[in-house]
Design a protein around this motif. Structure first.
Motif, mmCIF file in Angstrom:
data_model
loop_
_atom_site.group_PDB
_atom_site.id
_atom_site.type_symbol
_atom_site.label_atom_id
_atom_site.label_comp_id
_atom_site.label_asym_id
_atom_site.label_seq_id
_atom_site.Cartn_x
_atom_site.Cartn_y
_atom_site.Cartn_z
ATOM 1 N N SER A 1 0.240 -3.973 -12.536
ATOM 2 C CA SER A 1 0.615 -4.929 -11.487
ATOM 3 C C SER A 1 0.167 -6.344 -11.866
ATOM 4 O O SER A 1 -0.894 -6.532 -12.465
ATOM 5 C CB SER A 1 -0.054 -4.533 -10.167
ATOM 6 O OG SER A 1 0.082 -5.576 -9.229
ATOM 7 N N THR A 2 0.973 -7.324 -11.489
ATOM 8 C CA THR A 2 0.583 -8.723 -11.719
ATOM 9 C C THR A 2 -0.028 -9.335 -10.454
ATOM 10 O O THR A 2 -0.271 -10.538 -10.405
ATOM 11 C CB THR A 2 1.800 -9.570 -12.165
ATOM 12 O OG1 THR A 2 2.823 -9.452 -11.179
ATOM 13 C CG2 THR A 2 2.327 -9.135 -13.508
ATOM 14 N N ASP A 3 -0.243 -8.522 -9.451
ATOM 15 C CA ASP A 3 -0.806 -9.037 -8.194
ATOM 16 C C ASP A 3 -2.328 -8.927 -8.133
ATOM 17 O O ASP A 3 -2.922 -9.157 -7.084
ATOM 18 C CB ASP A 3 -0.211 -8.278 -6.985
ATOM 19 C CG ASP A 3 1.249 -8.643 -6.764
ATOM 20 O OD1 ASP A 3 1.613 -9.767 -7.157
ATOM 21 O OD2 ASP A 3 2.007 -7.817 -6.237
ATOM 22 N N GLU B 1 -4.347 -13.607 -10.765
ATOM 23 C CA GLU B 1 -4.486 -14.749 -9.853
ATOM 24 C C GLU B 1 -5.404 -15.812 -10.463
ATOM 25 O O GLU B 1 -5.084 -16.995 -10.513
ATOM 26 C CB GLU B 1 -5.079 -14.243 -8.520
ATOM 27 C CG GLU B 1 -5.240 -15.291 -7.441
ATOM 28 C CD GLU B 1 -3.949 -15.562 -6.686
ATOM 29 O OE1 GLU B 1 -3.806 -16.703 -6.233
ATOM 30 O OE2 GLU B 1 -3.090 -14.663 -6.580
#
Length: 665
Positions: free
Chosen positions: A498-500, A505
């Protein structure tokens, strides 16, 4: 953290085969569930992306150019080495291995170099199958020529554009996979950070260079094939866009940077013509096969040539100093690059340089033209004493071998090298230092790999000509596709990354802050103003020869220059548009940090080895003098300021080669 090179046990010639037999593999059905990011699409990155996709992995490939075809690998001219012994002149895998270790001044890892020599022959077969138009001899077999530092002919070539032809081969293999949907290609995207999740490289942050958009990209492993850092000198033979950013960002995330001071000065470049220049142009080392290098013997002749009162062609043979043939009779004009470069500098420093700046020597083809002409006249049953005929026939042969190089020289210098000798002088070309990697090509960050010129692994302190293309394609086609599977076999159940996550961030925030700082800076000087200043410090104090006093002042001067850059650089335009000046500013910011580490590494290495020449450590004849206590790789760990980097040593053990004085006499 201890360095573990992970080199396999057993006899040298069996290490790679045994290693491949024992490492873990990923089942073809599972490769579909694994993503790999490849940054850079030159010979190393392009061949890796194509091969990994062919194997079944999902590949995301990134390049900052508008097409992978624009990678700087296209600029390689002279050829690619391989131990096929087509000439029957005594070549072998061992001899290629030996020449490479000796050429690197006994500062490279034996196991990596032997593997390179071992897989070299496969590269040629692969490229021929792709349609690479290598030169062929009269009977249709692949032709070879000789290169510096070796006594055999093992260099395969395609005129003077070998890099371009090889890259088209890799690019066509990539295109097949792009068409299949196995490679997703991101052109005009620049990597600006590596994302580490739970100690593993799991993605990158990029900037879309067309619209300025910052993007997150995830994968199970990240591969850097982003080339060298020669542009830290501002003037080099590298493409203007070539930079250290991807490797430097990896360094700041925990990847050790090895041997940054090992830089190759190439002896055959078109000399600097003034402060207006933005780059230098290489004349292939292959020209030293047939070109003879000389300067006038007498100072009065030098002055007459500089003043335009005398032409080089007017000088009698006995008034010329063929200094490489004089100093190194066994190898002559084909000594390795570091040796040839220092010899040219020595003659020019002594006042024998032949252009207006005093920094040029001659590369003369008159003897080759006559030799080839007579041979052709003899073959054709024509008059060998007809000077005009011999000259015409000889020129035709030279044109067939080196024509595009001669054409390039004439366009840049406006002199016809068939009629008058070329002028050449050493210039920054290739960097042997780079990200430290183990035998599997993994950095000190798990899941982060580095291949080709971007890593440190195969060339030691000096690269032999025609070995860059060999290493890039060996890593991409024949090494990484095996070794990466050993790591990825643990990821078959991981699922998409996941890039979340907070890590993505934080990395994106870090990139955005740097960009905003640059575009809002409102300084008074351009990026090039600072880059040129850095280049002058690097060339004058960390260039062809180095000493303690200069290196210490370089470290403090670069630190001051970096401070001035952040206070006073002017970046016009905005962040959310095509802004080449912003892209350049971010690259130069990284060069300003690397430059300091480079000087620190050169200061710490109190010996002369290959391209690293410390004036305090030389023989009476001016040759490099190694010291046994520096028989190690310097791997630097990031600790904030470059001057605070922490040194880790990988001792180099030679069990198959006797370390001795490096002589080309």
């Amino acid at each position: 953290m201890a360095l573990d090179s992970k080199t396999p046990e057993g006899p040298l010639a069996e290490k790679w085969t045994n290693h491949k037999n024992k490492i873990d593999l990923v089942n073809p059905a599972n490769k579909r569930h694994i993503d790999v990011i490849v940054v850079g699409t030159g010979l190393a990155g392009g061949s890796a992306a194509a091969t990994l996709a062919e194997l079944g992995y999902n590949v995301k490939a990134f390049c900052f150019q508008d097409s992978p075809r624009r990678a700087h690998s296209i600029a390689a001219q002279g050829g690619i080495n391989a131990a096929k012994n087509y000439q029957g002149d005594g070549d072998s895998t061992y001899r290629l291995f030996y020449d490479t270790v000796k050429g690197g001044d006994y500062r490279s890892r034996e196991e990596n170099v032997y593997r390179l020599a071992e897989v070299s022959a496969n590269i040629i077969d692969q490229c021929v199958a792709q349609g690479v138009p290598f030169a062929r001899d009269y009977g249709g077999l692949l032709d070879n020529r000789s290169f510096g530092g070796v006594l055999v002919s093992r260099t395969f070539y395609a005129k003077g554009q070998t890099g371009q032809q090889l890259l088209l081969g890799a690019y066509s293999a990539m295109n097949r996979q792009i068409g299949r949907g196995k490679i997703k290609m991101y052109n005009r995207h620049e990597m600006l950070d590596v994302v580490i999740v739970n100690g593993k490289a799991r993605g990158i942050i990029t900037r879309n260079l067309v619209n300025g958009k910052i993007e997150r990209h995830s994968a199970h492993a990240v591969v850097l094939g982003t080339g060298g850092y020669g542009n830290v000198f501002f003037l080099s033979t590298n493409a203007m866009g070539s930079n250290v950013t991807a490797a430097w960002k990896a360094h700041k995330r925990g990847a050790f940077f090895a041997n940054p001071c090992y830089t190759q000065i190439h002896p055959t470049c078109i000399p600097v013509s003034g402060d207006h220049q933005s780059k230098l142009t290489l004349m292939s080392e292959s020209l030293r096969n047939d070109g003879r290098i000389w300067v006038p013997k007498k100072k009065e002749d030098v002055m007459a040539i500089r003043e335009g009162k005398l032409k080089p062609t007017d000088l009698a043979e006995e008034d010329r100093d063929y200094y490489l043939e004089r100093r190194y009779p066994a190898f002559g004009n084909l000594v390795p690059r570091d040796v040839a470069s220092r010899a040219a500098k020595e003659r020019c420093d002594a006042g024998f340089g032949v252009n207006a700046t005093g920094e040029a020597v001659y590369l003369d083809f008159a003897a080759a033209i006559e030799r080839y002409g007579k041979e052709q006249a003899h073959i054709k049953g024509l008059d060998e004493d007809d000077a005009d005929l011999v000259k015409k026939l000889g020129k035709d042969v030279v044109k067939a071998k080196y024509g595009n190089l001669f054409q390039m020289y004439e366009k840049i210098v406006d002199q016809n090298p068939y009629e008058t000798p070329m002028m050449i002088y050493p210039a920054v070309h290739y960097t042997m230092g780079g990200i430290w990697v183990d035998y599997n090509l993994m950095t000190t960050v798990p899941g982060l790999y580095c291949i080709g010129e971007a890593n440190f692994s195969d060339h030691g302190a000096n690269r032999l000509g025609a070995s860059a293309l060999m290493q890039g394609l060996a890593d991409g086609y024949f090494v990484l596709p095996y070794t990466i599977g050993d790591y990825l076999s643990d990821d078959i159940r991981t699922g998409p990354i996941s890039t979340d996550s907070p890590e993505f961030e934080a990395a994106e925030k870090n990139v955005t802050e740097i960009i905003n700082k640059l575009v809002n800076n409102k300084g008074s000087h351009t990026v090039d103003y600072f880059h040129k200043k850095l280049g002058k410090i690097m060339w004058n104090k960390c260039g062809m020869s180095r000493n303690e006093t200069d290196l210490k002042s370089a470290i403090s001067e670069i630190a001051e220059l970096r401070k001035a850059f952040w206070e006073d650089v002017k970046v016009p335009g905005t962040a959310d548009e095509f802004n080449e000046e912003l892209a350049k500013a971010m690259r130069v910011a990284d060069f300003l940090e690397l430059g300091e580490l480079f000087a620190k590494d050169a200061l710490h290495r109190e010996e002369s080895a290959g391209g690293h020449f410390r004036e305090e450590h030389q023989t009476e004849e001016g040759e490099a003098k190694r010291r046994k206590e520096f028989q190690f790789v310097s791997a630097w760990e990031y600790k904030g300021e470059p001057k605070d980097a922490e040194l880790h040593k990988e001792d180099l053990v030679y069990e198959n080669i006797k370390v001795k004085e490096r002589s080309y006499k």
